[in-house]
Design a protein around this motif. Structure first.
Motif, short mmCIF file in Angstrom:
data_model
loop_
_atom_site.label_atom_id
_atom_site.label_comp_id
_atom_site.label_asym_id
_atom_site.label_seq_id
_atom_site.Cartn_x
_atom_site.Cartn_y
_atom_site.Cartn_z
N MET A 205 -39.32 6.96 7.59
CA MET A 205 -38.99 6.49 6.24
C MET A 205 -37.49 6.48 6.01
SD MET A 205 -41.91 8.16 3.77
CE MET A 205 -41.10 7.46 2.32
N GLY A 206 -36.79 7.43 6.63
CA GLY A 206 -35.33 7.50 6.48
C GLY A 206 -34.62 6.28 7.03
N GLY A 207 -35.29 5.53 7.90
CA GLY A 207 -34.66 4.35 8.48
C GLY A 207 -35.16 3.03 7.95
N ARG A 208 -36.12 3.05 7.03
CA ARG A 208 -36.73 1.80 6.56
C ARG A 208 -35.72 0.87 5.89
NH1 ARG A 208 -40.12 2.72 2.40
NH2 ARG A 208 -41.06 0.64 2.53
N LEU A 209 -34.90 1.42 5.01
CA LEU A 209 -33.95 0.57 4.29
C LEU A 209 -32.91 0.00 5.24
CD1 LEU A 209 -33.02 -0.65 1.64
CD2 LEU A 209 -31.71 1.44 1.18
N TRP A 210 -32.46 0.80 6.20
CA TRP A 210 -31.50 0.31 7.19
C TRP A 210 -32.08 -0.87 7.95
CZ3 TRP A 210 -26.94 -0.45 9.17
CH2 TRP A 210 -26.81 -0.80 10.52
N GLU A 211 -33.30 -0.75 8.43
CA GLU A 211 -33.90 -1.81 9.22
C GLU A 211 -34.16 -3.05 8.37
OE1 GLU A 211 -37.20 0.23 10.93
OE2 GLU A 211 -35.95 1.29 12.39
N PHE A 212 -34.36 -2.87 7.07
CA PHE A 212 -34.51 -4.00 6.16
C PHE A 212 -33.17 -4.71 5.96
CE2 PHE A 212 -34.17 -5.50 1.71
CZ PHE A 212 -35.15 -6.50 1.72
N ALA A 213 -32.10 -3.92 5.76
CA ALA A 213 -30.78 -4.50 5.52
C ALA A 213 -30.17 -5.10 6.78
CB ALA A 213 -29.84 -3.44 4.95
N CYS A 214 -30.57 -4.55 7.94
CA CYS A 214 -30.00 -5.00 9.21
C CYS A 214 -31.15 -5.33 10.17
CB CYS A 214 -29.10 -3.93 9.80
SG CYS A 214 -28.09 -4.48 11.20
N PRO A 215 -31.87 -6.42 9.93
CA PRO A 215 -33.06 -6.73 10.72
C PRO A 215 -32.78 -6.98 12.20
CG PRO A 215 -32.48 -8.58 9.30
CD PRO A 215 -31.64 -7.42 8.87
N GLY A 216 -31.55 -7.27 12.56
CA GLY A 216 -31.24 -7.51 13.96
C GLY A 216 -30.80 -6.27 14.71
N SER A 217 -30.91 -5.10 14.07
CA SER A 217 -30.44 -3.87 14.71
C SER A 217 -31.48 -3.35 15.71
CB SER A 217 -30.15 -2.79 13.67
OG SER A 217 -31.36 -2.16 13.27
N SER A 218 -31.06 -2.36 16.48
CA SER A 218 -31.96 -1.71 17.43
C SER A 218 -32.68 -0.53 16.81
CB SER A 218 -31.17 -1.26 18.66
OG SER A 218 -30.11 -0.39 18.28
N GLY A 219 -32.55 -0.35 15.49
CA GLY A 219 -33.20 0.76 14.81
C GLY A 219 -32.19 1.80 14.38
N VAL A 220 -32.68 2.99 14.05
CA VAL A 220 -31.79 4.01 13.48
C VAL A 220 -30.83 4.61 14.49
CG1 VAL A 220 -33.29 4.63 11.56
CG2 VAL A 220 -33.59 5.77 13.77
N ASP A 221 -30.99 4.32 15.77
CA ASP A 221 -30.01 4.77 16.75
C ASP A 221 -29.01 3.68 17.10
OD1 ASP A 221 -30.79 7.44 16.98
OD2 ASP A 221 -32.42 6.94 18.33
N ASP A 222 -29.02 2.59 16.34
CA ASP A 222 -27.93 1.63 16.38
C ASP A 222 -26.65 2.40 16.06
OD1 ASP A 222 -25.97 -0.30 15.20
OD2 ASP A 222 -27.57 -1.75 15.51
N ALA A 223 -25.59 2.16 16.81
CA ALA A 223 -24.35 2.92 16.64
C ALA A 223 -23.77 2.80 15.24
CB ALA A 223 -23.32 2.47 17.67
N ARG A 224 -24.12 1.73 14.53
CA ARG A 224 -23.60 1.57 13.17
C ARG A 224 -24.30 2.50 12.19
NH1 ARG A 224 -24.55 -4.82 13.33
NH2 ARG A 224 -26.43 -3.95 14.31
N MET A 225 -25.52 2.91 12.49
CA MET A 225 -26.24 3.86 11.66
C MET A 225 -26.15 5.28 12.21
SD MET A 225 -28.02 4.93 9.12
CE MET A 225 -27.84 3.41 8.23
N ASN A 226 -26.04 5.40 13.51
CA ASN A 226 -25.97 6.71 14.16
C ASN A 226 -24.73 6.75 15.05
OD1 ASN A 226 -26.29 9.14 15.40
ND2 ASN A 226 -28.28 8.70 16.32
N PRO A 227 -23.59 7.14 14.50
CA PRO A 227 -22.34 7.16 15.28
C PRO A 227 -22.37 8.13 16.44
CG PRO A 227 -21.89 7.30 12.92
CD PRO A 227 -23.36 7.52 13.09
#
Length: 311
Positions: A205-227
């Protein structure tokens, strides 16, 4: 045979609290307050103006001291929060905060009005923030040219805005800045840190909004979400002299922000290497925007002013 029935404009397809999308494509932002206009703020004497810059815009803030000062002011490029889906430079709480910060430092502030998802999915917001910083550093605006000290430029932001500030100082070719202030930064990851929940459903659930805002990402371990994810750019490359990270005890992002500050310090050689962590007890996410007059908000505010004004 094609149907003549229009999509149900009242049927919700996605609801993330900050943003609601209907199956018809209509988008609502139910929690956004009526906008605050730019202009003279009677409480602080700060003058603000909006500048249109193509796909994005900026709101500039000039302190009252500009009328008599002979020296130039530090420049704060500010990025508002809202999960990359809501809020703006005209959000009343953020506008009030920047009026106060501009007057107190004093500084020249530039708040970025970036494009929002889902109409403009990430990386649109990141691109706008990079463009805005480049524009500020060019001194194309007369306020910046006359009053801004481009040797003392800071980026600052809250929540998603703090996430964007990290992007500004980690991007390839980033210009080295004086400092970065990350207030309750919105970072996440698949693996828990500190005392974050280990419950898989809650972590998802903590990553749902991120994946909605950035649909082309690799998920919550995308470096932009998880530095701090494997393969993310090394934190030793942050293009700023000093970093301040603010976290709040009642914020579920607290441990992530704390881990980030510790990781940046470690990458720079340990404690005392230009990294400041401020932990505020008994309050929640971006509390300072909603309760600016409480003692803890004033303490955080004073610490940010001191950070900007430090040699």
């Amino acid at each position: 045979m094609a149907s003549n029935t229009a999509p149900d404009d009242n049927e919700v397809a996605h609801d993330y609290g900050l943003v609601r999308v209907y199956k018809s494509g209509r988008v609502e932002r139910p929690l956004v307050a009526p906008p605050a206009a730019a202009g003279l703020d009677p409480a602080t004497g700060v003058e603000s103006k909006d500048v249109q810059l193509g796909d994005y815009s900026a709101r500039l803030y000039l302190p009252p001291a500009a009328s008599t000062a002979t020296d130039k002011f530090p420049v704060i490029v500010y990025v508002h929060g809202g999960g990359f889906v809501a809020e703006s430079v005209a959000s009343p709480n953020g506008h009030r905060f920047l009026n106060s910060l501009t007057a107190a430092c004093p500084a020249l502030a530039v708040s970025v009005e970036y494009r929002l998802a889902p109409e403009h999915p990430l990386p649109a917001a990141y691109e706008d923030c990079v463009a805005a910083l480049t524009w500020v550093l060019s001194a194309a605006d007369p306020w910046v040219a006359e009053h801004g000290d481009l040797g003392r430029v800071f980026v600052a932001g809250d929540s998603a805005g703090a996430n964007a500030c990290h992007h500004l100082v980690i991007q390839p070719g980033a210009v080295r800045l004086k400092g970065a202030v990350l207030i309750h930064p919105w970072f996440w990851g698949s693996e828990a840190v500190g005392e974050e929940t280990r419950n898989p459903a809650w972590r998802a659930m903590g990553g749902r909004l991120w994946e909605f805002a950035c649909p082309g990402s690799s998920g919550v371990d995308d470096a932009r979400m998880n530095p701090m994810a494997p393969g993310a750019p090394g934190l030793e490359t942050l293009a700023c002299e000093r970093v301040m990270v603010c976290v709040a005890e009642g914020d579920f992002l607290r441990w992530r922000g704390r881990a980030y500050a510790e990781a940046v310090a470690a990458a720079r050689g340990g404690e005392g290497q230009g990294v400041e962590l401020l932990e505020t007890e008994g309050v929640g996410h971006v509390f300072h925007l909603f309760k600016p007059d409480c003692d803890k908000a004033k303490e955080m505010f004073d610490r940010i002013v001191a950070f900007v004004n430090a040699p």
